[in-house]
Design an enzyme around this catalytic site. Structure first.
Site, mmCIF file in Angstrom:
data_model
loop_
_atom_site.group_PDB
_atom_site.id
_atom_site.type_symbol
_atom_site.label_atom_id
_atom_site.label_comp_id
_atom_site.label_asym_id
_atom_site.label_seq_id
_atom_site.Cartn_x
_atom_site.Cartn_y
_atom_site.Cartn_z
ATOM 1 N N SER A 57 93.743 94.781 10.497
ATOM 2 C CA SER A 57 92.990 93.698 11.125
ATOM 3 C C SER A 57 92.565 92.667 10.082
ATOM 4 O O SER A 57 92.658 92.904 8.871
ATOM 5 C CB SER A 57 91.741 94.248 11.820
ATOM 6 O OG SER A 57 90.800 94.710 10.853
ATOM 7 N N LYS A 58 92.076 91.531 10.573
ATOM 8 C CA LYS A 58 91.568 90.489 9.692
ATOM 9 C C LYS A 58 90.425 91.023 8.831
ATOM 10 O O LYS A 58 90.304 90.682 7.657
ATOM 11 C CB LYS A 58 91.103 89.295 10.522
ATOM 12 C CG LYS A 58 90.459 88.183 9.695
ATOM 13 C CD LYS A 58 89.949 87.079 10.585
ATOM 14 C CE LYS A 58 89.215 86.012 9.780
ATOM 15 N NZ LYS A 58 88.012 86.529 9.090
ATOM 16 N N ARG A 59 89.603 91.863 9.413
ATOM 17 C CA ARG A 59 88.477 92.434 8.682
ATOM 18 C C ARG A 59 88.955 93.221 7.455
ATOM 19 O O ARG A 59 88.317 93.196 6.403
ATOM 20 C CB ARG A 59 87.657 93.337 9.613
ATOM 21 C CG ARG A 59 86.352 93.832 8.986
ATOM 22 C CD ARG A 59 85.545 94.652 9.956
ATOM 23 N NE ARG A 59 85.050 93.845 11.075
ATOM 24 C CZ ARG A 59 85.462 93.989 12.322
ATOM 25 N NH1 ARG A 59 86.366 94.896 12.632
ATOM 26 N NH2 ARG A 59 84.968 93.221 13.281
#
Length: 515
Positions: free
Chosen positions: A274-276
């Site tokens: 994910s972007k996180r």
């Protein structure tokens, strides 16, 4: 089934394109090109609530940067809206095709494969609460539909009245009871699902006059003569419904082959990338930089300095391997080598360091003149302009040490500007009482050299140091400190030969500036 291979990449414009989406596009492209087929881009924007301005343009630009060129659906950087010889199935944006889908939804109702549902959100919440209170999981299935306000429980007259009174109704697929749905996935093999475990998905919504993904993608794949659907693993649970839709429409003989790609996983393998994860570990998860409505900027591989060829090569290996030791592939070589048989079923862990390795390999393969042109742009931003020949020589000197073009600045900044500060730790370690006098003699030595070349410097300087009994390590490290400002860089002779006699002597004379 159409004889020609035709595949499509059908993203939703709900935000920036994740690298998992780019990989899906790449695999579709490679699969089609190897078979002499067509790769189509189609925008599936039927979810009007999640539409994000700029996302469609981002998708097109990202694919163009990667060299993944659609044969249909895009012209001059825009989604094609009018049919032509090259784009016969336009428009390729689903919101502009919405008049098509209602007829197909109505056709399923007439054939008994779908029904109208008039439940309000309050009615659905009440049934859901009661079901969960009874200790059961709520699923809108054959049991629930008999309790709800639908065309299955209402008379034709009541149904007709409700269809004309408001626009909150939907068309749901009527999933058969206790039917074994037999499917084949080109990557995962044969799959069987009992229809009683599935719910009655919404196919079309009167509120916005738009279909859901399930109806739209099946209808469009049929109309656009798609032969193979290669998509992400997240759509695998929808496969039984899509199989049933093809059967309900009477299209089983022309149903495409399906292949569901595994997820891209976090570097530790625990969950979807994910972007996180990128923010936390310091790497991009998008091909290009993205700025959201709040002004927050997400990094992109292009802006981080990755070559598109390296990025594509990296993506190809996230879930596929050629069965050989070769790792560096051009797009043409990937096309020749790619097969679905070598796509793995398990998730592929993303390795940020491997991404850098790919870029470093491509940088080393790039000609120095080409890299010099790119690095000249970096220098120009810093207000520095030098002749191409000099920049090329700098590139050749530092090429094996760089991973990105912008690395050449941190590696070689001293080749373009005189040091303004000096590492005093180096001075404290190597500078002796006699060092200043020794450097004065070295300046005289260099002034007398007619050919100030690397070869001559490497021959004369060490011989002189040895002959006069000076400490080699002390002298060479102090020279480097004055030339560079710190203890880094290639050989002292390499640096001086490239800087030239005048600049080298000038920097050595600045020894008086050392504190």
């Amino acid at each position: 089934m159409t004889a020609k291979t035709r595949v499509r990449f059908a993203p939703s414009p709900t935000g920036p394109l994740h690298i998992g989406g780019v990989r899906t596009a790449l695999y579709n492209y490679l699969y089609a090109k190897k078979r002499g087929g067509d790769f189509i881009l189609r925008i599936e924007d039927t979810d009007s609530q999640r539409f994000v301005p700029g996302a469609e343009e981002y998708i097109i630009e990202a694919l163009a940067w990667c060299g993944i060129s659609p044969d249909e659906g895009v012209e001059n950087g825009k989604i094609v809206e009018q049919p032509s010889e090259k784009h016969p199935f336009a428009p390729y944006r689903q919101s502009q095709r919405k008049d098509i889908y209602r007829d197909y939804a109505e056709d399923l109702v007439k054939k008994g494969y779908a029904y109208y549902a008039f439940d309000t959100s309050e009615e659905l919440d009440a049934v859901r609460s009661q079901t969960e209170a009874d200790g059961e999981v709520f699923t809108y299935n054959h049991q629930i539909r008999e309790k709800m306000k639908t065309s299955l429980t209402l008379s034709p007259e009541e149904t007709e009245i409700l269809l004309t009174q408001d626009n909150k109704w939907v068309v749901r697929f009527k999933m058969p009871v206790n039917h074994i749905i037999k499917m084949t996935d080109e990557i995962r093999g044969d799959i069987e699902v009992n229809s009683s475990t599935l719910d009655d998905k919404v196919l079309w919504k009167a509120a916005d006059q738009l279909p859901t993904y399930h109806l739209a993608n099946v209808v469009d794949d049929r109309l656009m003569e798609i032969s193979d659907v290669i998509r992400g693993e997240e759509w695998l649970p929808s496969l039984p419904l899509h199989f049933m839709l093809y059967e309900a429409f009477g299209w089983s003989d022309s149903r495409p082959r399906f292949a569901h790609l595994s997820l891209l996983l976090k570097p530790d393998g625990k969950g979807k990338l994910s972007k996180r994860d990128g923010d936390r570990l310091g790497f991009p998860v998008f091909p290009l930089e993205w700025k959201n409505d709040s002004g927050e900027i997400s990094r992109g591989y292009r802006e981080d300095g990755y070559f598109p060829e390296a990025f594509v090569n990296l993506l190809a290996f996230l879930g596929w391997n050629p069965g050989t030791e070769q790792e560096i592939f051009s797009l043409e070589e990937l096309t020749e080598a790619f097969t679905l048989e070598r796509v793995v079923k398990s998730g592929a862990k993303f390795n940020p360091e491997k991404a850098k390795w790919f870029n470093q390999e491509y940088l080393r393969m790039r000609c120095s003149e080409s890299l010099a042109l790119e690095f000249a742009l970096v220098l120009k931003e810093k207000g520095i302009e030098r002749e191409a020949e000099f920049i090329t020589k700098v590139i050749e000197l530092f090429k094996d040490r760089a991973t990105f073009v912008h690395d050449f600045w941190s590696l070689s900044d001293f080749m373009f500007k005189t040091p303004e500060s000096y590492d005093l730790k180096v001075k404290d370690k190597f500078w002796k009482e006699e060092t200043s006098g020794i450097l004065d003699q070295i300046i005289v030595l260099f002034e007398g050299m007619e050919n100030f070349t690397k070869e001559n410097i490497e021959e004369i300087l060490p011989a002189t140091i040895k002959e006069r009994g000076w400490q080699m390590g002390s002298v060479m490290n102090c020279l480097r400190l004055l030339l560079v400002g710190e203890s880094k860089g290639p050989g002292v002779a390499d640096i001086m030969a490239l800087l030239g006699k005048e600049e080298s002597i000038l920097r050595i004379r600045r020894k008086s500036l050392l504190p």
